[in-house]
Design an enzyme around this catalytic site. Structure first.
Site, PDB file in Angstrom:
ATOM      1  N   SER A  40     -10.369  60.847  76.884  1.00  0.00           N
ATOM      2  CA  SER A  40      -9.878  60.962  75.584  1.00  0.00           C
ATOM      3  C   SER A  40      -9.874  59.750  74.686  1.00  0.00           C
ATOM      4  O   SER A  40     -10.577  59.713  73.663  1.00  0.00           O
ATOM      5  CB  SER A  40      -8.426  61.624  75.587  1.00  0.00           C
ATOM      6  OG  SER A  40      -7.669  61.314  74.403  1.00  0.00           O
ATOM      7  N   ARG A  56      -3.543  70.078  75.688  1.00  0.00           N
ATOM      8  CA  ARG A  56      -2.808  69.464  76.778  1.00  0.00           C
ATOM      9  C   ARG A  56      -1.240  69.407  76.339  1.00  0.00           C
ATOM     10  O   ARG A  56      -0.528  69.340  77.396  1.00  0.00           O
ATOM     11  CB  ARG A  56      -3.571  68.003  76.794  1.00  0.00           C
ATOM     12  CG  ARG A  56      -5.127  68.144  77.552  1.00  0.00           C
ATOM     13  CD  ARG A  56      -5.693  66.818  77.485  1.00  0.00           C
ATOM     14  NE  ARG A  56      -5.042  65.649  78.040  1.00  0.00           N
ATOM     15  CZ  ARG A  56      -5.216  64.420  77.581  1.00  0.00           C
ATOM     16  NH1 ARG A  56      -6.098  64.209  76.639  1.00  0.00           N
ATOM     17  NH2 ARG A  56      -4.386  63.449  78.523  1.00  0.00           N
TER      18      ARG A  56
HETATM   19  N1  URA Z   1      -4.192  58.512  73.888  1.00  0.00           N
HETATM   20  C1  URA Z   1      -5.233  59.137  73.771  1.00  0.00           C
HETATM   21  O1  URA Z   1      -5.850  59.024  72.608  1.00  0.00           O
HETATM   22  N2  URA Z   1      -5.408  60.306  74.559  1.00  0.00           N
HETATM   23  C2  URA Z   1      -4.818  60.467  75.445  1.00  0.00           C
HETATM   24  O2  URA Z   1      -5.158  61.446  76.288  1.00  0.00           O
HETATM   25  C3  URA Z   1      -3.602  59.666  75.855  1.00  0.00           C
HETATM   26  C4  URA Z   1      -3.054  58.873  75.016  1.00  0.00           C
END
Ligand code: URA
Length: 441
Positions: A183, A168
């Protein structure tokens, strides 16, 4: 099942089934799906979104893609906290001892910094001797000693998220509500949390630039928590300007010490007390439902010095060194290299968090790429914040590097340019922004 069909379904806005999401997460974890197909699906999710049950399936499968922590031996409800990221965010080393001082066990897994928001692990590692690699098998021992343990996130925990996050990062697919929500929640669930308090930052220095997006992200995480049986509270906080006065590892840990001496900046104080009180309210040692009453109880512990004792005992428990009076011993010494002064009289209208964050990285406080080595003494002290009145020549902020860094480097000039750009001064009086914007459950 074919990955190509899953990509096409999402491209045409269809709902992905549990089996399709399982196929995808398995393939990400065992690396059987090539990066180009993973990236294509990520972009389709960014563009066409996911509903709450797709997000929950994605979250739970990512949480189960590696090791999961079982904290039931602590025989109390474990309340975890997480922030969506901010500049000058030093809440974790403050909130953990505050909550532990109520007899509530805290187990926290934290990350290192990448990009312009600093990582808690880097901040704590600026203290001489502080250990951040604590084996899971010893968590109970640490909690028995001081009520809290904090360890670096290991690659065994939610490995699918780790793979997805690194893709990403390079494919322009970070800023997506379903991807951020799954996430964060996958790591919290894999880390053994029973209930979760999320600091959802909002503004210039955050993923969510406006309040509507911050509310949408909060609601997505609350919905995932409800379906997964893990209650979530979201505290939406302002990241229009950096939190507190210091940005950078040693500088921020010094500000943490000041907090426990009752000398915190007002915004930092409000955010930390709200987060800690929200965690206490979700624990099973609930004193009252009323958040402001819990905040008063915490304030009394700060005033009596009990909270500072809990902080010093947490630092000692993980090997951190202090002098006899309990003040932290750091690995380096921050040295002022440049001061930015006001070029006109007026009120501070903006202190753009993203520019201050980028300036701190240029000074050496953060990493541009994973392999960069941090200068623990680098960073900035903001002498003025939004709403303050300044006269021409007043110092707005000071730029620091560690004692041994090269003060004449080109990055210093670039950092000065960014810090100058971050400060906007206007003629009209400016209100101090609200640091806690909303609390959702
Ligand atoms: N923090 C995370 O752990 N994942 C993300 O996608 C964005 C912020």
């Amino acid at each position: 099942m074919e990955m190509r069909d899953i990509i096409l379904d999402k491209r045409y806005g269809k709902r992905l089934s549990e089996e399709q999401i399982q196929f995808f997460v398995r393939g990400v974890t065992d690396k059987s799906i090539p990066d180009y197909q993973i990236s294509a699906l990520l972009m389709a999710i960014v563009l066409n979104g996911m509903d709450s049950s797709e997000m929950t399936d994605l979250t739970l499968m990512m949480a189960r893609s590696g090791q999961t922590l079982d904290l039931s031996a602590l025989s109390q409800r474990i309340v975890d906290k997480h922030s969506t990221g901010g500049v000058g965010d030093k809440c974790t080393p403050i909130v953990l001892p505050l909550v532990a001082s109520f007899g509530i066990p805290v187990v926290k897994l934290s990350g290192r910094g990448l990009g312009f928001t600093g990582g808690t692990i880097d901040k704590l590692e600026s203290i001489e001797g502080f250990r951040t690699e604590i084996p899971f098998s010893r968590f109970s021992e640490y909690v028995a000693r001081c009520g809290a343990v904090l360890s670096a996130q290991t690659p065994e925990l939610a490995p699918a998220d780790k793979e997805l996050y690194s893709l990403r990062d390079v494919t322009g697919t970070v800023e997506s509500i379903p991807l951020i929500a799954s996430s964060i929640m996958s790591k919290k669930i894999a880390g053994g949390a029973d209930a979760i308090v999320l600091d959802v930052t909002c503004g210039d220095g955050a993923f969510m630039r406006d309040i509507d997006r911050a509310r949408e992200l909060s609601q997505a995480m609350i919905d995932i928590g409800r379906i997964a049986g893990k209650p979530v509270t979201c505290v939406i906080t302002s990241m229009r300007q950096p939190l507190g006065h210091c940005v950078g590892n040693i500088l921020e840990m010094h500000e943490v010490e000041e907090f426990f001496l009752g000398k915190a900046a007002e915004d930092l104080n409000t955010v930390c007390l709200t987060l800690a009180a929200s965690m206490i309210r979700m624990s099973d040692i609930l004193t009252t439902e009323d958040l402001s009453e819990i905040i008063d109880q915490i304030q009394r512990k700060i005033d009596s010095g009990e909270a500072r004792k809990a902080f010093v005992s947490f630092i000692h428990s993980q090997g951190g060194q202090t002098s006899i009076d309990g003040s932290l011993i750091f690995k380096d010494k921050p040295m002022v290299r440049f001061e930015i002064n006001a070029e006109r009289d007026g009120y501070i209208r903006e202190v753009l968090a993203s520019d201050i964050g980028k300036a701190s990285v240029l000074l050496g406080a953060g990493r541009k790429v994973k392999s960069d080595i941090i200068d623990p003494g680098a960073g900035l002290i903001l002498r003025k914040k939004i709403g303050d009145y300044v006269r021409t020549g007043d110092c707005l902020c000071s730029l620091y590097t560690g004692e041994h860094a090269d003060p004449g480097s080109a990055s210093l000039n670039e950092a000065v340019g960014l810090a100058q750009k971050a400060y906007v001064i206007g003629s009209d009086e400016q209100a101090h922004p609200d640091e806690v914007i909303d609390i959702l459950y």
